[in-house]
Design an enzyme around this catalytic site. Structure first.
Site, mmCIF file in Angstrom:
data_model
loop_
_atom_site.group_PDB
_atom_site.id
_atom_site.type_symbol
_atom_site.label_atom_id
_atom_site.label_comp_id
_atom_site.label_asym_id
_atom_site.label_seq_id
_atom_site.Cartn_x
_atom_site.Cartn_y
_atom_site.Cartn_z
ATOM 1 N N ASP A 32 -2.316 8.040 -3.291
ATOM 2 C CA ASP A 32 -3.614 8.677 -3.510
ATOM 3 C C ASP A 32 -3.967 9.537 -2.303
ATOM 4 O OD1 ASP A 32 -3.867 6.494 -1.800
ATOM 5 O OD2 ASP A 32 -5.933 6.088 -2.385
ATOM 6 N N ASP A 34 0.870 -1.158 0.000
ATOM 7 C CA ASP A 34 0.000 0.000 0.000
ATOM 8 C C ASP A 34 0.921 1.226 0.000
ATOM 9 O OD1 ASP A 34 -2.172 1.575 0.116
ATOM 10 O OD2 ASP A 34 -2.934 0.820 2.017
ATOM 11 N N GLY A 41 0.607 4.200 1.353
ATOM 12 C CA GLY A 41 0.687 5.038 2.544
ATOM 13 C C GLY A 41 -0.360 6.126 2.593
ATOM 14 N N ASP A 100 -7.530 -7.223 -0.337
ATOM 15 C CA ASP A 100 -6.746 -7.326 0.897
ATOM 16 C C ASP A 100 -7.700 -6.910 1.997
ATOM 17 O OD1 ASP A 100 -6.460 -4.257 0.329
ATOM 18 O OD2 ASP A 100 -5.821 -4.517 2.405
ATOM 19 N N GLY A 156 -10.799 4.260 -1.434
ATOM 20 C CA GLY A 156 -11.823 5.090 -0.807
ATOM 21 C C GLY A 156 -13.100 4.348 -0.482
#
Lengths: 332, 332
Positions: free
Chosen positions: B114, B60, B62, B232, B182
């Site tokens: 993002d 990921d 972060g 995940d 999101g």
């Protein structure tokens, strides 16, 4: 024996302990009788089935834990009345009850209930506890189940004459083995060694001699020289959870900054199958990040170290290479 | 993907995760860059070597963790300035730095940085975050290493028009795969499902579609029906540490008194190789006694359940037996 107080060697599964190569594990009568209770474990098929351990199990009788863990205690000839350290409930442990609990657990080796005085303790208190331990020992044998193997526990504190007296009293009873108790209860090493050296050789050579709660590799090597056969100790598992790894160079604190960048084992001479994939730097990271895997890897390491120590002790005795072994473990 | 935030799937070793059958694991850029640092992991041979994981790794970027974990944060066009949740130190994460960290870790799939707004958030804030996410996505691609595979992350909140706009913007860039971000940030399920249903089918069918941070078995089944390929989620590992076991009968809280005497599995239809030796009663005892093995056994169980779910999803798709699968997992 790795110590599996609550029916698990802390952080490890039964597969893990099997994988290291241990045959015999220790569990605690005191803890298991409080939670989940020996009656429940019996109902569930006994301790072997409950914890899925295929090898033999020895249980400590609870004498030591009642003295060290219970909130309050009152020792009488009948037994010990104490308050559970878990919920404060009133409990009672007698020689007969200790045998019953261990029979319910269905273990292979039951320990007699002893009175284990703390260090320091007066000569008079040591005598009182020892004499009671002998009377309780006889009651344990009288009340044991038909096929229940029981070890007697020698007491007598740091007094050589008491220890001899205790050996004489207990070896006159038909125990399957004998333990040296009341050692490693807070006394300095220089007082522990003479007790072991004086007591172990007096115990029958044709029955197991078990030194309870000992110890460091040096303590074990010394005790084996005195004729001891069996050990249990929380050190390898407890030290592991406190970041301390046993190696041939001595114990290493993995939290030390020198390990942060060490992409290899803490000791190239102490690399074990179950942990060889993981570097010192990774293990240190896991401890720093408070990851549960840290304690497990360190425990696997330390128990592997102890399993190898015991294996090499057996080899050295058979092959007459004791001096080499002593040299090899000089710094351990 | 099991979640291995700090370079370990909580309570498990890499052997454990391999044994369950997972190929790909997720780790976290945010956590690893703070501790032990991506520079150190690079020096130690990269994340695969560091954690001894032989399969592929996705990290990921972060973005989500900076919003959810950092003490303070300030988002500008340049990037995010934030305070570490560990020691309060000032850190800076930009698209370029996110790519650099993931290149240092040497992972197989890097995620673009993002801006992940929390739920609820105004339509205006959702647009601002989405537009910035697109500009950052382009910067990620510009700054990525030569062989660095990167997935773009679709944002747009709960607004279908924004989601379509985000898909269009991101799929015009040469990413190796696309994620729906999101989602699962606090919104109710009835708002999550339409977003997934509207967004997933718009993503290219010939590249992986990854739904981040989802979810319950029902959420996964729904998302697969919408065309999602990858997931995940911390649920199976986190729930395990909170005594909750996934079964075909629904989640079971192992602390319930009905399990105290249950000498068998929590669900005879959910028995897995790595935990089949241990009864529900034993697992409950381990949790009650606060033994570290408890979390590990429960985690092995839950991840085995999820691994089987994904395996059966693949089979059902290939064999055209989706309705049967849905029925089988009806209560899960």
């Amino acid at each position: 024996m790795p110590v599996g107080t609550q029916a698990t060697v802390k952080t490890l599964s039964s597969e893990d302990v099997e994988g290291i190569g241990f045959k015999l594990v220790l569990a605690n009568t005191y803890h298991l009788s409080l939670r989940p209770s020996s009656e429940l474990i019996q109902k569930l098929g006994g301790l072997h089935h409950f914890m899925s351990w295929k090898g033999p199990i020895l249980t400590d009788s609870g004498g030591y834990q009642v003295m060290s863990l219970a909130k309050t205690r009152e020792v009488t000839e009948e037994g010990v009345r104490f308050q559970s350290h878990l919920d404060g409930s009133q409990m009672f442990l007698s020689p007969e009850r200790a045998m019953e609990i261990q029979a319910q657990l269905g273990v292979d080796i039951s320990m007699a209930l002893d009175e284990c005085p703390p260090y320091p303790c007066s000569r008079e208190d040591a005598r009182t506890a020892m004499d009671r331990t002998h009377r309780w020992a006889a009651r344990c044998l009288e009340s044991r189940g038909e096929s229940q193997a029981v070890f007697g526990i020698v007491q007598g504190g740091v007094h050589p004459d008491f220890r001899s007296e205790s050996v004489a009293a207990l070896t006159s009873m038909p125990f399957e083995g004998f333990a040296i108790g009341g050692v490693s209860v807070g006394e300095p090493t220089e007082m522990q060694y003479p007790v072991v050296a004086a007591t172990a050789p007096q115990l029958p050579a044709d029955k197991p001699r078990y030194l309870m709660g000992v110890g460091h590799p040096q303590d074990i090597l010394h005790a084996v020289e005195c004729g001891v056969d069996m050990f249990d100790c929380v050190l390898p598992t407890r030290m592991a959870r406190h970041h301390s790894l046993y190696t041939l160079q001595g114990r290493q604190n993995i939290m030390g900054s020198k390990w942060a960048t060490h992409d290899g084992p803490v000791d190239p001479l102490s690399v074990f199958r179950q942990t060889e994939r993981y570097s010192a730097a990774y293990l240190r990271h896991l401890f720093k990040a408070d990851e549960p895997l840290a304690g497990r890897l360190a425990t696997l390491h330390n128990l592997s170290f102890y399993a190898r120590l015991m294996e090499e002790i057996r080899e050295a005795i058979e092959q007459g290479t004791w001096a080499d072994l002593r040299e090899r473990y000089r710094k351990a």
